[in-house]
Write an enzyme that holds these catalytic residues in place. Sequence first.
Site, PDB file in Angstrom:
ATOM      1  N   LYS A  62      89.614  40.319  71.450  1.00  0.00           N
ATOM      2  CA  LYS A  62      89.797  41.332  70.392  1.00  0.00           C
ATOM      3  C   LYS A  62      88.531  41.448  69.537  1.00  0.00           C
ATOM      4  O   LYS A  62      88.066  42.550  69.253  1.00  0.00           O
ATOM      5  CB  LYS A  62      90.974  40.928  69.502  1.00  0.00           C
ATOM      6  CG  LYS A  62      91.093  41.746  68.238  1.00  0.00           C
ATOM      7  CD  LYS A  62      92.278  41.352  67.407  1.00  0.00           C
ATOM      8  CE  LYS A  62      92.033  40.241  66.422  1.00  0.00           C
ATOM      9  NZ  LYS A  62      91.196  40.599  65.257  1.00  0.00           N
ATOM     10  N   ASN A  63      87.979  40.308  69.154  1.00  0.00           N
ATOM     11  CA  ASN A  63      86.839  40.354  68.230  1.00  0.00           C
ATOM     12  C   ASN A  63      85.548  40.813  68.896  1.00  0.00           C
ATOM     13  O   ASN A  63      84.543  41.025  68.228  1.00  0.00           O
ATOM     14  CB  ASN A  63      86.649  38.989  67.560  1.00  0.00           C
ATOM     15  CG  ASN A  63      87.764  38.680  66.576  1.00  0.00           C
ATOM     16  OD1 ASN A  63      88.624  39.528  66.322  1.00  0.00           O
ATOM     17  ND2 ASN A  63      87.770  37.468  66.042  1.00  0.00           N
ATOM     18  N   CYS A  68      94.248  41.662  52.507  1.00  0.00           N
ATOM     19  CA  CYS A  68      94.432  41.065  53.824  1.00  0.00           C
ATOM     20  C   CYS A  68      95.351  39.876  53.690  1.00  0.00           C
ATOM     21  O   CYS A  68      95.407  39.246  52.644  1.00  0.00           O
ATOM     22  CB  CYS A  68      93.062  40.617  54.317  1.00  0.00           C
ATOM     23  SG  CYS A  68      93.149  39.667  55.804  1.00  0.00           S
ATOM     24  N   ARG A 109      89.286  40.153  51.182  1.00  0.00           N
ATOM     25  CA  ARG A 109      88.260  40.249  52.222  1.00  0.00           C
ATOM     26  C   ARG A 109      87.206  41.243  51.767  1.00  0.00           C
ATOM     27  O   ARG A 109      87.254  42.429  52.108  1.00  0.00           O
ATOM     28  CB  ARG A 109      88.917  40.702  53.526  1.00  0.00           C
ATOM     29  CG  ARG A 109      88.521  39.815  54.680  1.00  0.00           C
ATOM     30  CD  ARG A 109      89.555  39.819  55.726  1.00  0.00           C
ATOM     31  NE  ARG A 109      88.981  39.427  57.005  1.00  0.00           N
ATOM     32  CZ  ARG A 109      89.692  39.209  58.069  1.00  0.00           C
ATOM     33  NH1 ARG A 109      90.991  39.364  58.034  1.00  0.00           N
ATOM     34  NH2 ARG A 109      89.124  38.850  59.196  1.00  0.00           N
ATOM     35  N   ASP A 134      81.131  43.432  50.379  1.00  0.00           N
ATOM     36  CA  ASP A 134      79.839  43.556  49.690  1.00  0.00           C
ATOM     37  C   ASP A 134      78.652  43.303  50.625  1.00  0.00           C
ATOM     38  O   ASP A 134      77.623  43.986  50.542  1.00  0.00           O
ATOM     39  CB  ASP A 134      79.790  42.599  48.490  1.00  0.00           C
ATOM     40  CG  ASP A 134      80.111  41.156  48.870  1.00  0.00           C
ATOM     41  OD1 ASP A 134      81.064  40.953  49.649  1.00  0.00           O
ATOM     42  OD2 ASP A 134      79.405  40.238  48.419  1.00  0.00           O
ATOM     43  N   ASP A 148      90.059  30.725  63.105  1.00  0.00           N
ATOM     44  CA  ASP A 148      91.160  31.364  63.831  1.00  0.00           C
ATOM     45  C   ASP A 148      91.957  30.372  64.681  1.00  0.00           C
ATOM     46  O   ASP A 148      93.074  30.686  65.103  1.00  0.00           O
ATOM     47  CB  ASP A 148      90.622  32.485  64.738  1.00  0.00           C
ATOM     48  CG  ASP A 148      90.176  33.690  63.928  1.00  0.00           C
ATOM     49  OD1 ASP A 148      90.456  33.741  62.724  1.00  0.00           O
ATOM     50  OD2 ASP A 148      89.539  34.585  64.518  1.00  0.00           O
ATOM     51  N   ARG A 165      98.842  42.288  67.355  1.00  0.00           N
ATOM     52  CA  ARG A 165      97.488  42.731  66.972  1.00  0.00           C
ATOM     53  C   ARG A 165      96.432  42.022  67.815  1.00  0.00           C
ATOM     54  O   ARG A 165      95.330  42.555  67.993  1.00  0.00           O
ATOM     55  CB  ARG A 165      97.213  42.406  65.504  1.00  0.00           C
ATOM     56  CG  ARG A 165      97.902  43.324  64.508  1.00  0.00           C
ATOM     57  CD  ARG A 165      97.426  42.999  63.095  1.00  0.00           C
ATOM     58  NE  ARG A 165      96.008  42.740  63.126  1.00  0.00           N
ATOM     59  CZ  ARG A 165      95.391  41.714  62.523  1.00  0.00           C
ATOM     60  NH1 ARG A 165      96.078  40.856  61.820  1.00  0.00           N
ATOM     61  NH2 ARG A 165      94.099  41.553  62.622  1.00  0.00           N
TER      62      ARG A 165
HETATM   63  C1  UD1 Z   1      85.788  37.879  61.737  1.00  0.00           C
HETATM   64  C2  UD1 Z   1      86.885  37.857  62.753  1.00  0.00           C
HETATM   65  C3  UD1 Z   1      88.039  36.982  62.283  1.00  0.00           C
HETATM   66  C4  UD1 Z   1      87.524  35.602  61.908  1.00  0.00           C
HETATM   67  C5  UD1 Z   1      86.351  35.680  60.949  1.00  0.00           C
HETATM   68  C6  UD1 Z   1      85.691  34.336  60.696  1.00  0.00           C
HETATM   69  C7  UD1 Z   1      86.703  40.018  63.794  1.00  0.00           C
HETATM   70  C8  UD1 Z   1      87.295  41.361  64.026  1.00  0.00           C
HETATM   71  N1  UD1 Z   1      87.351  39.213  62.959  1.00  0.00           N
HETATM   72  O1  UD1 Z   1      86.325  38.452  60.551  1.00  0.00           O
HETATM   73  O2  UD1 Z   1      88.989  36.880  63.336  1.00  0.00           O
HETATM   74  O3  UD1 Z   1      88.569  34.875  61.287  1.00  0.00           O
HETATM   75  O4  UD1 Z   1      85.335  36.551  61.495  1.00  0.00           O
HETATM   76  O5  UD1 Z   1      85.299  33.746  61.896  1.00  0.00           O
HETATM   77  O6  UD1 Z   1      85.698  39.672  64.375  1.00  0.00           O
HETATM   78  N2  UD1 Z   1      82.648  37.809  53.138  1.00  0.00           N
HETATM   79  C9  UD1 Z   1      82.165  38.217  51.916  1.00  0.00           C
HETATM   80  N3  UD1 Z   1      81.614  39.477  51.827  1.00  0.00           N
HETATM   81  C10 UD1 Z   1      81.545  40.327  52.895  1.00  0.00           C
HETATM   82  C11 UD1 Z   1      82.050  39.874  54.143  1.00  0.00           C
HETATM   83  C12 UD1 Z   1      82.604  38.613  54.242  1.00  0.00           C
HETATM   84  O7  UD1 Z   1      82.221  37.502  50.930  1.00  0.00           O
HETATM   85  O8  UD1 Z   1      81.039  41.433  52.760  1.00  0.00           O
HETATM   86  C13 UD1 Z   1      83.263  36.458  53.262  1.00  0.00           C
HETATM   87  C14 UD1 Z   1      84.748  36.504  53.635  1.00  0.00           C
HETATM   88  O9  UD1 Z   1      85.562  36.679  52.512  1.00  0.00           O
HETATM   89  C15 UD1 Z   1      84.942  35.150  54.287  1.00  0.00           C
HETATM   90  C16 UD1 Z   1      83.585  34.891  54.960  1.00  0.00           C
HETATM   91  O10 UD1 Z   1      82.659  35.793  54.357  1.00  0.00           O
HETATM   92  O11 UD1 Z   1      85.173  34.181  53.309  1.00  0.00           O
HETATM   93  C17 UD1 Z   1      83.577  35.106  56.447  1.00  0.00           C
HETATM   94  O12 UD1 Z   1      84.122  36.367  56.747  1.00  0.00           O
HETATM   95  P1  UD1 Z   1      83.604  37.227  57.994  1.00  0.00           P
HETATM   96  O13 UD1 Z   1      82.781  36.352  58.882  1.00  0.00           O
HETATM   97  O14 UD1 Z   1      82.984  38.470  57.472  1.00  0.00           O
HETATM   98  O15 UD1 Z   1      84.959  37.580  58.712  1.00  0.00           O
HETATM   99  P2  UD1 Z   1      85.321  38.953  59.412  1.00  0.00           P
HETATM  100  O16 UD1 Z   1      84.127  39.565  60.032  1.00  0.00           O
HETATM  101  O17 UD1 Z   1      86.140  39.766  58.463  1.00  0.00           O
END
Ligand code: UD1
Length: 418
Positions: free
Chosen positions: A22-23, A116, A121, A124, A305, A397
């Site tokens: 999925k990811n 979420c 989530r 920024d 995950d 999902r």
């Molecule tokens: C992706 C995966 C999800 C997995 C996660 C961490 C997909 C579709 N989903 O989610 O299954 O659990 O990686 O391995 O690939 N953060 C910020 N600001 C931002 C973006 C992220 O502060 O703009 C923080 C988040 O709150 C979190 C951390 O960064 O604490 C990691 O999140 P991120 O790696 O971005 O996860 P996703 O890409 O949403």
Amino acid sequence: MSVMYIRGGRPLEGELAVHGAKNSVLPILAACLLAKGPVTLNNCPRLTDVAAALGILRRLGCRVEQEGHTIVVDPTGASGCSISEEQMRSMRSSIIFLGPLLARAGEAHLSYPGGCELGPRPIDLHLSALRAMGCEVREEQGIHCLGRPKGGEVQLSIPSVGATENAMLCAVGASGPTTITNAAREPEIGDLQSFLNSLGAGVRGAGSSTITVEGGRCLSGGEYTVMGDRIVAATLLSAAASAGGTVRLRGVDWRHLATVLSVFHQAGCRVESKLEYVELFRDGSVPLRGAPTVRTAPYPGFPTDAQAPVMAALAASQGCTLFVETIFDSRYRHVPELIRMGADITTEGRVALVRGVERLHGARVEATDLRGGGALAAAALGAEGTTVLSGLNHIDRGYEGLEEMLRLLGADVERREA
Ligand code: UD1
């Protein structure tokens, strides 16, 4: 509403090929917007999140066909530059369309992807990456981006998976080069790089903390096969550790599961890792042992995950295991459900202490998030009696036909209308 009836206590035996990730497929579908011709994608899992991504592509004007596990996306006629609020809400990772949309149209209007089940989530880092590439980003009743990306220096304060992918996708369509530092190193980012390069992009460094993107290249159509899902594999291995038996999985690279396999090995399972498969054996008559602290971390650390499914397996064990969740705030929502099944787990903030019990028992439980749902299924297979699992919308999902996969491994599972 449908529910899953899971009768526990049967060891799992068998072999199966894990479906596509999925990811991986979600950013790859978004990347199709950058191509100049039709793209054929193989090994695409049939998931509700994938259906949501296809809905967004169609609304943007792409022609999309899906047959079995193959999807063809023809972006030639795409002219849209906005995604509706409803579509943004239908899937949390819809934000991944922002980078490629901006690169293609020079303009993008989106609403926020919303809260979420894992806690807040933020996006920024996604937005500052786009700004660093020369785009104007305004946040006024939604997100409004203008200007064709020029490329630049993107420095991520956290190695966010989604922000890394969004930056890569925007950078591929930029006029100049981009360097992304403190990039996430997850294997799915490597898959995205391979896909983009197969269409003619110049992306290097995925898997390391620095990714460089040439920019300014024209991407053709093409054909690509999506990698297998390491989290689905981790869930099935957790199910085998919970129920006992021998499960052999093909279609995933064991190196992507090394931290998960190490926990199961230390808990007393036998693990065989080969190029073509990964196999886990647990003698059901011997209890699992507690494992050393499981601390989630960005790849190559232990995947957040896989935390819930592995916890589910270790809930019935001899000894204690401490879990520390370092990525998301609310990632223990499966714990109260495991407790209903007889688990002894206490949480405080981001820490959970699992005191292993002899055996879990069946109960009525509800999945409140995707991986928590996989965890409850894994727990139920090792439990005594029948578990009735609801909240299957979360499971669908990210797991294609979870009950069929488990049945193929000999489990007694069925989905019924409640
Ligand atoms: C992706 C995966 C999800 C997995 C996660 C961490 C997909 C579709 N989903 O989610 O299954 O659990 O990686 O391995 O690939 N953060 C910020 N600001 C931002 C973006 C992220 O502060 O703009 C923080 C988040 O709150 C979190 C951390 O960064 O604490 C990691 O999140 P991120 O790696 O971005 O996860 P996703 O890409 O949403």
